[in-house]
Write a protein that holds these residues in place. Structure first.
Motif, PDB file in Angstrom:
ATOM      1  N   TYR A 172       0.842  -1.206   0.000  1.00  0.00           N
ATOM      2  CA  TYR A 172       0.000   0.000   0.000  1.00  0.00           C
ATOM      3  C   TYR A 172       0.875   1.253   0.000  1.00  0.00           C
ATOM      4  N   PHE A 173       1.877   1.297   0.884  1.00  0.00           N
ATOM      5  CA  PHE A 173       2.756   2.468   0.929  1.00  0.00           C
ATOM      6  C   PHE A 173       3.591   2.591  -0.342  1.00  0.00           C
ATOM      7  N   ALA A 174       4.017   1.463  -0.899  1.00  0.00           N
ATOM      8  CA  ALA A 174       4.764   1.513  -2.162  1.00  0.00           C
ATOM      9  C   ALA A 174       3.896   2.078  -3.281  1.00  0.00           C
ATOM     10  N   THR A 175       2.629   1.661  -3.317  1.00  0.00           N
ATOM     11  CA  THR A 175       1.716   2.170  -4.339  1.00  0.00           C
ATOM     12  C   THR A 175       1.487   3.667  -4.171  1.00  0.00           C
ATOM     13  N   LEU A 176       1.267   4.097  -2.926  1.00  0.00           N
ATOM     14  CA  LEU A 176       1.102   5.530  -2.671  1.00  0.00           C
ATOM     15  C   LEU A 176       2.346   6.309  -3.071  1.00  0.00           C
ATOM     16  N   PHE A 184      -8.300   4.763  -3.171  1.00  0.00           N
ATOM     17  CA  PHE A 184      -7.352   3.651  -3.073  1.00  0.00           C
ATOM     18  C   PHE A 184      -7.262   3.153  -1.630  1.00  0.00           C
ATOM     19  N   HIS A 185      -7.271   4.056  -0.679  1.00  0.00           N
ATOM     20  CA  HIS A 185      -7.217   3.673   0.734  1.00  0.00           C
ATOM     21  C   HIS A 185      -8.436   2.820   1.113  1.00  0.00           C
ATOM     22  N   ARG A 186      -9.618   3.252   0.705  1.00  0.00           N
ATOM     23  CA  ARG A 186     -10.826   2.499   1.023  1.00  0.00           C
ATOM     24  C   ARG A 186     -10.785   1.109   0.384  1.00  0.00           C
ATOM     25  N   ALA A 187     -10.303   1.035  -0.825  1.00  0.00           N
ATOM     26  CA  ALA A 187     -10.225  -0.262  -1.514  1.00  0.00           C
ATOM     27  C   ALA A 187      -9.256  -1.194  -0.801  1.00  0.00           C
ATOM     28  N   ILE A 230      -1.704  -4.054  -6.162  1.00  0.00           N
ATOM     29  CA  ILE A 230      -0.675  -4.355  -7.169  1.00  0.00           C
ATOM     30  C   ILE A 230       0.084  -3.053  -7.429  1.00  0.00           C
ATOM     31  N   PRO A 231       1.219  -2.841  -6.794  1.00  0.00           N
ATOM     32  CA  PRO A 231       1.967  -1.601  -6.993  1.00  0.00           C
ATOM     33  C   PRO A 231       2.434  -1.448  -8.438  1.00  0.00           C
ATOM     34  N   PRO A 232       2.454  -0.230  -8.955  1.00  0.00           N
ATOM     35  CA  PRO A 232       2.983   0.005 -10.301  1.00  0.00           C
ATOM     36  C   PRO A 232       4.452  -0.407 -10.404  1.00  0.00           C
ATOM     37  N   SER A 233       4.922  -0.493 -11.604  1.00  0.00           N
ATOM     38  CA  SER A 233       6.293  -0.946 -11.845  1.00  0.00           C
ATOM     39  C   SER A 233       7.320  -0.067 -11.137  1.00  0.00           C
ATOM     40  N   ASP A 234       7.037   1.247 -11.067  1.00  0.00           N
ATOM     41  CA  ASP A 234       7.993   2.188 -10.482  1.00  0.00           C
ATOM     42  C   ASP A 234       7.735   2.460  -8.997  1.00  0.00           C
TER      43      ASP A 234
END
Length: 557
Positions: free
Chosen positions: A380-384, A435-438, A446-450
Motif C-alpha cells: 500500500y505504501f509503495a503504491t502511494l 485507493f485507501h478504502r479499496a 498491485i503496486p505500479p512498476s515504479d
C-alpha cells in the motif's frame, strides 16, 4: 513480522528522562520505584527483584482494585510470582486480596487506601518458567532482564505522575549496573501517563554494552554470552539508527536500547516497545539475521500508531530494507530480495482479499491474518509512493507524509487514521482516498512498476500458495495434526492425522520465503522424529521486482 517476532505496539510517549533529583513542583506528584536485585544464581537460573513502589495521591475505596500485574505469557510453564506483597498508607498496613488470575492478576483492597500508597514485594525470577516471548523475565549469565508489566504492579489510576526509577545494587557483585528503557542508572521522567511503564524494559547485573561508550542515543546491552558477532551487528545497527533519526528529522537523537537475552525456548524472537527492543538469541542466531530484525523494529520508534496494523507494521516493512539501502548499509540486491519476499507472501496468502476489519479478531489465531497487514500495508505504501511521485512530478514522495505523522507524534498531536486521511486527501484527493478504502476492503494491491523507484521494474509470474497441508484456519494453535489433506506436501512427507507436532522454526518466516522448507518435530506412538517438507500448494499469480539496469543506482536513493 520477521521470524517468530511479536511486536507490541505501545503508543504512550515515554518522554525525556532526566537524572534523578530534577526540580519538581507541588503540582507534580512523583511515583518512585526502587529496584533491588539480589539472590542471583546463574547456574540455577533464578534471581529475586525486591521492588518498593511509592504512589502519591491515591484514592481507592474498599472493595476496589488497587493494581494489576501481567503474570503469564505464551508457553510459560508457570506464572511470574510476586511474593510477600504488602500495601500501606498513612493508616498503616492495608489488607488486600488477590483474584489469583492467570494472565492478568488483580488485587483489591479491603479498606480504603488514600494519599501515599507504598507497595512492597519480591518478584521471583525463574528460568524454568520461561516462555516464547523474549520480554519474559529471565536470568542470563550474571544478570537479569524483564519487562515492566510482569515485574511492576500497575496502580489503578489515570492520574499523571513524574516517575523516579532508582536502583539499589548492593545485592549484586561489584561492577553491576542497572539500565532501563529510560536510561542508565537512576532516572526521573517528566509528568506523564503510567502506561509508559507497561512495556518499559529493565536489565541489571554485569552488563556488557555496544558501543562501549555510547556517543548518541543508541546502545545495546546484554549479560550473557551470545555466540554471534554482537559488536558487528550492533555497530551496524547504531549506524542505521543514526541514519533513521536524521531521516525522520529528529531535533536530537532519542534514546534507543537494544536488550539481548538467551532463550532455549524460542531463539530469534523479539519484542518491540517505544525506544527499546529485546531480542532472544540462541542456536542459529546470526549477525545478519539481527540486522534484518532491527531494520524493521527501530522504525517503530518513529512510526508506531494505534489505528491499524496496516499503518504501523506496513510502513515498518516498507522501510525495513529500503532505509538500510539508502544509508549504504546493505547492497541493492538485498533490498530487492526483501521487496520480493514481502510480495511473495502477500500474493501467496489465501486470505489476501480479507477486509481489514476482519484482521483484529483473527490476528493471534490465524497465521494468514497475522502477516496480512504487514505485507498488504507495505505494498500500500509503495503504491502511494508511486501515486504521489506522479502527481507531484517527482517532487514529493510517501516519505513526506510519513514525516508529517512523525512530527505530529513528536509534538504530542493526535496520530490517528483521520489525521492520515486528511494528509492523503490533501496530497492526492479522492483518488488517494479511494485507493485507501479499496485497500481496507481487501482489494488486491498491485503496486505500479515504479513503486519502489526508477531502479526497479515489475515482473509478473507465479508463486505457490502457502499451505501447511492440515488443519483449519486457526493453524497457529495446532499441536495435533487433524484434517490432513491427502494431496498435500505434508501428507507426501509422511505426516498423519493424530501426530503431535511442535514447530521448531517460525511458520511466519517460512510463509515469507517460497523456497523455505519447514521442519516439524513429530511425536507418534511414543517415538519422536523430525519431518521436513515444502509447505506449498497450487500456483497463483504473483508480482516481483528486478533491478532496472538502465538506471544508475546513484539516482535512486
Amino acid at each position: 513480522m520477521s521470524g517468530a517476532r511479536l511486536t507490541l505496539l505501545v503508543v504512550a510517549l515515554l518522554g525525556a528522562a532526566a537524572p534523578g533529583g530534577a526540580a519538581k513542583s507541588d503540582s507534580e506528584p512523583e511515583l518512585t520505584i526502587l529496584l533491588k536485585p539480589m539472590a542471583l544464581d546463574t547456574a540455577a537460573g533464578t534471581a529475586t527483584l525486591d521492588v518498593t513502589m511509592t504512589v502519591p495521591a491515591m484514592d481507592v475505596a474498599a472493595g476496589q482494585k488497587l493494581f494489576t500485574q501481567q503474570n503469564m505469557a505464551p508457553r510459560m510453564a508457570g506464572p511470574q510470582e510476586l511474593a510477600d506483597l504488602t500495601v500501606s498508607d498513612a493508616q498503616g498496613t492495608a489488607a488486600i486480596e488477590s483474584d489469583n488470575g492467570m494472565g492478568l492478576r488483580s488485587w483489591t483492597t479491603k479498606r480504603g487506601v488514600n494519599g501515599t500508597m507504598t507497595v512492597h514485594y519480591l518478584a521471583r525470577i525463574d528460568n524454568a518458567s520461561d516462555g516464547s516471548l523474549s520480554s519474559i523475565p529471565h536470568v542470563d549469565g550474571d544478570g537479569v532482564f524483564g519487562v515492566g508489566n510482569m515485574l511492576l504492579v500497575a496502580p489503578m489510576t489515570d492520574k499523571r505522575y513524574r516517575v523516579a526509577i532508582k536502583w539499589d545494587l548492593s545485592g549484586l557483585a561489584p561492577g553491576a549496573r542497572g539500565i532501563s528503557t529510560f536510561g542508565t542508572g537512576d532516572v526521573t521522567l517528566p509528568m506523564g501517563s503510567l502506561s509508559r511503564l507497561t512495556f518499559a524494559m529493565f536489565m541489571t547485573g554485569q552488563i556488557k554494552q555496544a558501543p562501549t561508550k555510547p556517543a548518541g542515543g543508541f546502545s545495546a546491552n546484554w549479560t550473557g554470552d551470545p555466540q554471534f558477532d554482537v559488536a558487528g551487528a550492533m555497530g551496524w545497527s547504531e549506524q542505521m539508527y543514526r541514519f533513521m533519526s536524521r531521516f525522520f528529522a529528529d531535533p536530537s537523537e532519542p534514546l534507543y536500547h537494544v536488550f539481548l537475552r538467551h532463550s532455549d525456548v524460542n531463539p530469534g524472537n523479539g519484542v518491540a516497545a517505544p525506544h527499546a527492543f529485546v531480542l532472544a538469541y540462541g542456536n542459529g542466531t546470526t549477525a545478519e539475521g539481527v540486522k534484518t530484525i532491527l531494520g524493521h523494529e527501530m522504525t517503530h520508534t518513529w512510526t508506531t500508531a494505534d489505528f491499524g496494523k496496516w499503518y504501523a507494521e506496513g510502513n515498518a516493512v516498507y522501510y525495513q530494507a529500503q532505509l538500510p539501502w539508502r544509508a549504504g548499509l546493505i547492497p541493492i540486491d538485498k533490498y530487492v530480495r526483501d521487496i520480493n519476499l514481502t510480495a511473495a507472501r502477500y500474493y501467496a496468502n489465501s486470505a489476501i482479499n480479507a477486509p481489514d476489519a476482519d484482521i483484529e479478531s483473527r490476528f493471534w489465531s490465524d497465521m494468514r491474518y497475522s502477516v496480512l497487514p504487514y505485507d498488504r500495508g507495505a505494498l500500500y505504501f509503495a503504491t502511494l509512493n508511486s501515486m504521489i511521485g506522479r502527481h507531484s512530478k517527482n517532487k514529493r514522495s510517501i516519505d513526506d507524509l510519513i514525516r508529517v505523522m512523525v512530527a505530529r507524534a513528536r509534538e504530542d498531536q493526535p496520530v490517528t487514521e483521520q489525521a492520515w486521511l486528511e494528509l492523503l486527501g490533501r496530497e492526492l484527493g479522492e483518488k488517494g482516498l479511494g485507493f485507501h478504502r479499496a485497500m481496507l476492503a481487501g482489494k488486491t494491491v498491485i503496486p505500479p512498476s515504479d513503486a519502489f523507484g526508477p531502479c526497479f521494474r515489475r515482473l509478473q509470474g507465479k508463486v505457490r500458495r502457502f499451505d501447511l497441508g492440515f488443519g483449519g484456519p486457526e493453524v497457529k494453535r495446532t499441536t495435533v495434526i487433524e484434517l490432513l489433506r491427502p494431496d498435500s506436501a505434508a501428507a507426501r512427507a509422511g505426516l498423519r492425522d493424530g501426530d503431535k507436532v511442535e514447530f521448531r522454526m517460525s511458520t511466519e518466516g517460512v510463509f515469507r520465503d517460497p523456497d523455505q522448507t519447514l521442519t516439524v518435530h513429530v511425536t507418534r506412538a511414543g517415538k519422536s522424529f523430525n519431518v521436513t517438507y515444502l509447505p506449498r500448494g497450487e500456483p497463483v499469480v504473483s508480482y516481483r521486482w528486478e533491478r532496472n539496469p538502465a538506471v544508475p543506482e546513484s539516482s535512486c536513493r
